[in-house]
Design an enzyme around this catalytic site. Structure first.
Site, short mmCIF file in Angstrom:
data_model
loop_
_atom_site.label_atom_id
_atom_site.label_comp_id
_atom_site.label_asym_id
_atom_site.label_seq_id
_atom_site.Cartn_x
_atom_site.Cartn_y
_atom_site.Cartn_z
N HIS A 188 -15.14 -18.15 -8.09
CA HIS A 188 -16.53 -18.07 -7.64
C HIS A 188 -17.47 -17.86 -8.82
CE1 HIS A 188 -16.05 -18.26 -3.34
NE2 HIS A 188 -14.93 -17.56 -3.49
N GLU A 429 -20.56 -54.25 3.51
CA GLU A 429 -20.34 -54.75 2.16
C GLU A 429 -19.71 -56.14 2.15
OE1 GLU A 429 -17.65 -52.20 -0.06
OE2 GLU A 429 -16.48 -51.71 1.72
N ASP A 453 -19.84 -54.79 -3.57
CA ASP A 453 -19.04 -55.86 -2.98
C ASP A 453 -19.91 -56.89 -2.28
OD1 ASP A 453 -16.32 -55.44 -3.62
OD2 ASP A 453 -16.38 -53.60 -2.44
N CYS A 500 -25.05 -47.26 -0.73
CA CYS A 500 -24.23 -46.44 -1.63
C CYS A 500 -23.68 -47.24 -2.79
CB CYS A 500 -23.12 -45.74 -0.86
SG CYS A 500 -21.94 -46.89 -0.12
C1 PEP Z 1 -19.68 -51.09 -2.91
O1 PEP Z 1 -18.92 -52.03 -2.75
O2 PEP Z 1 -20.89 -51.22 -3.13
C2 PEP Z 1 -19.16 -49.72 -2.85
C3 PEP Z 1 -19.96 -48.68 -2.85
O3 PEP Z 1 -17.81 -49.55 -2.85
P1 PEP Z 1 -16.87 -49.70 -4.13
O4 PEP Z 1 -17.75 -49.86 -5.34
O5 PEP Z 1 -16.02 -48.48 -4.18
O6 PEP Z 1 -16.12 -50.93 -3.80
MG MG Z 2 -16.94 -51.73 -1.95
#
Ligand code: PEP
Ligand code: MG
Length: 551
Positions: A188, A429, A453, A500
């Site tokens: 901690h 994706e 992707d 993401c």
């Molecule tokens: C993506 O494809 O944008 C993604 C976040 O996944 P990864 O880069 O792990 O394939």
């Molecule tokens: Mg991906």
């Protein structure tokens, strides 16, 4: 100049006088007593005092470092009230006709030894806590003032080890850094140090014989080094590096704690991407509102065999607890393509990026998938976990996932194992998922667009092939148009949508994403505050009025 190495708990550079801190050993004498009842009452009164001290520390920590980190002082209160601990002290007093100090010291040693010998790393870390509460009781029983670190000027504290209560009592204006010989990265104290943003090292080979006391020191928290009596060249070099850190920190400090809200009131959730629990410090440090992508396949990649349900549960639980109620989106394993794991014994493929990867593996090896789902559903009890499925292309796949999820829940139910109800979403994706996002949106709680992707499949460009860099246009109108369509479809169905993939962290597009109505961006922790800055300075309506769409 002497140079000592340690493990970094928190980065940054501190330059200042060194103060070697020693705890002033608490001498415990073994004294025979007559009235054991009175001695037990004395022990109980000391426990009450210690508990009220801990309540005060909890309040202080709550204000300074937040609820998750203040919790340790509640845990210490519970440890003091623990039946086993209390019974052991009272029993030693009664059966040996011995003073409370001795009984407390003995119980503290026994319990610390017991915790140290446990297999579980977290439990081993609790040995320091039981020593800490016993020391506190001894201080009260000895009628002494609580120990704290007093320094007349800001100093670098060098110590054997620091208990959490000692760390939090540090007057932050007076402490530049702390360096310890012992301590663990998961303690901690380490967590508190990170939250307090003080450069800190543990496991350092610095001698505590006082030779460093009062000398000039430089702690390079990033590289895990402390220099004692630095030469001029080192001093000049690190002063320059420190200046750069200060400039960076100023920007960050000013933005910490602020909401991500535009000038015209549009909110954005700003989350962090992680691949490992080691990244959690950076998540807290950069004030992420949650975790938008935990790439769970890294748990599999770091191992020589399938991680067990229990191993995974511990990891997900740690993340959920550390984020203390903030959303944690854990993506189910995305093995395949560039992330190969030998023990999966996959067939060689001509074109692995379009091969058996991610959800395709999970649906064809339900036993592997179920182990992860069980761990995720169980971990949901400890925080706000959301599950995200990668590489989805069809409604049929989502329905197959749902069927497996129902089986997992039924099994847990039958076994009487507690589980929560995490939100469930998908990564968008693949172009297929984006195109039918209106249908998919009816099936799930949220979308997260994986632009890495999505771009590769949309532009037919291998994301791994550096030779194709000049053709890999992440701002391609097809990519941006597709993102906008997915956002629109998600909103029509009443679900939220984030990004993401790496494009989410592209500062040139932050305003564009706001204009599209993206609800969440999940980026590497270091990108959170720079994006927050843009959000705070943007008026979305004005931006829309003054910018022509390029897609
Ligand atoms: C993506 O494809 O944008 C993604 C976040 O996944 P990864 O880069 O792990 O394939
Ligand atoms: Mg991906």
């Amino acid at each position: 100049m002497q140079v000592y190495n340690g493990k970094s708990v928190f980065g940054g550079i501190a330059i200042g006088k060194i103060q070697v801190y020693s705890k002033g050993e608490q001498q415990v004498k073994r004294v025979k007593i007559e009235d054991t009842e009175a001695e037990i009452a004395r022990y109980k009164a000391a426990t009450d005092t210690a508990i009220s001290q801990l309540k005060g520390l909890y309040e202080k920590a709550l204000k300074e470092v937040g609820e998750a980190n203040a919790e340790i002082f509640e845990i210490h209160q519970m440890m003091l009230e623990d039946d086993d601990y209390q019974e052991s002290v009272e029993n030693i007093i009664k059966t040996q006709n011995i003073n409370a100090e001795y009984a407390v010291a003995q119980t503290g040693d026994n319990f610390a030894e017991m915790f140290s010998s446990m297999d579980d790393e977290y439990m081993r870390g609790r040995a320091a806590d039981v020593r800490d509460i016993s020391e506190r009781l001894l201080t009260v029983l000895h009628g002494k003032e609580e120990q704290s670190i007093h320094a007349g000027e800001p100093v670098i504290i060098v110590a054997d080890d620091l208990a959490p209560s000692e760390t939090v009592q540090m007057d932050k204006d007076m402490v530049l850094s702390f360096v310890t010989v012992h301590g663990s990265l998961n303690s901690h104290t380490a967590i508190l140090a990170r939250t307090m943003s003080i450069p800190a090292l543990i496991g350092t080979d610095i001698p505590l014989d006082g030779t460093a006391d009062g000398k000039l020191g430089i702690v390079d928290g990033t590289n895990g080094v402390i220099y004692v009596d630095p030469d001029e060249e080192t001093l000049a070099k690190l002063k320059e590096a420190q200046q750069k850190e200060v400039e960076k920190k100023e920007l960050l400090l000013a933005l910490k704690g602020k909401e991500n809200i535009t000038l015209d009131g549009q909110r954005l959730m700003l989350y962090a991407n992680i691949g490992n629990i080691k990244d959690l410090a950076a998540v807290l440090q950069n004030d992420a509102g949650g975790i938008g992508l935990f790439r769970s396949e890294f748990i599999y990649l770091e191992k020589d065999n399938y991680p067990t349900e229990e191993e995974q549960l511990q990891i997900y639980k740690t993340v959920a607890e550390t984020l203390a109620g903030k959303r944690v989106i854990i993506r189910t394993l995305d093995i395949g393509a560039d992330k190969q794991c030998d023990y999966f014994e996959m067939e060689q493929e001509e074109n692995p990026a379009m091969g058996c990867r991610a959800i395709r593996i999970c649906l064809t090896r339900p036993e592997v998938f179920k182990t992860q789902l069980r761990a995720l559903f169980r971990a949901s009890v400890f925080g706000k976990i959301a599950i995200m499925y990668p590489m989805i292309t069809s409604v049929k796949e989502v329905r197959r996932i749902k069927k497996i999820v129902e089986e997992v829940k039924k099994e847990l139910e039958e076994q009487g194992i507690a589980y929560g109800e995490p939100e469930q979403g998908i990564m968008v994706e693949t172009p297929a998922a984006a195109i039918i996002s209106d249908q998919l949106a009816e099936e799930v709680d949220f979308f997260s667009i994986g632009t890495n992707d999505l771009t590769q499949y949309l532009l037919a460009i291998d994301r791994q092939n550096i030779a194709l860099d000049e053709f890999y246009d992440s701002h391609h109108p097809a990519v941006l148009r597709m993102i906008a369509q997915v956002v629109e479809n998600a909103h029509k169905a009443g679900i939220w949508v984030g990004i993401c993939g790496e494009l989410g962290a592209d500062l040139e597009l932050t305003q564009e994403f706001l204009a599209m109505g993206v609800d969440e961006l999940s980026v590497s922790p270091g990108r959170i505050l720079p994006i927050r800055k843009i959000v705070l300075e943007t008026n979305v309506a004005e931006y829309k009025a003054s910018h022509q769409k390029t897609w």
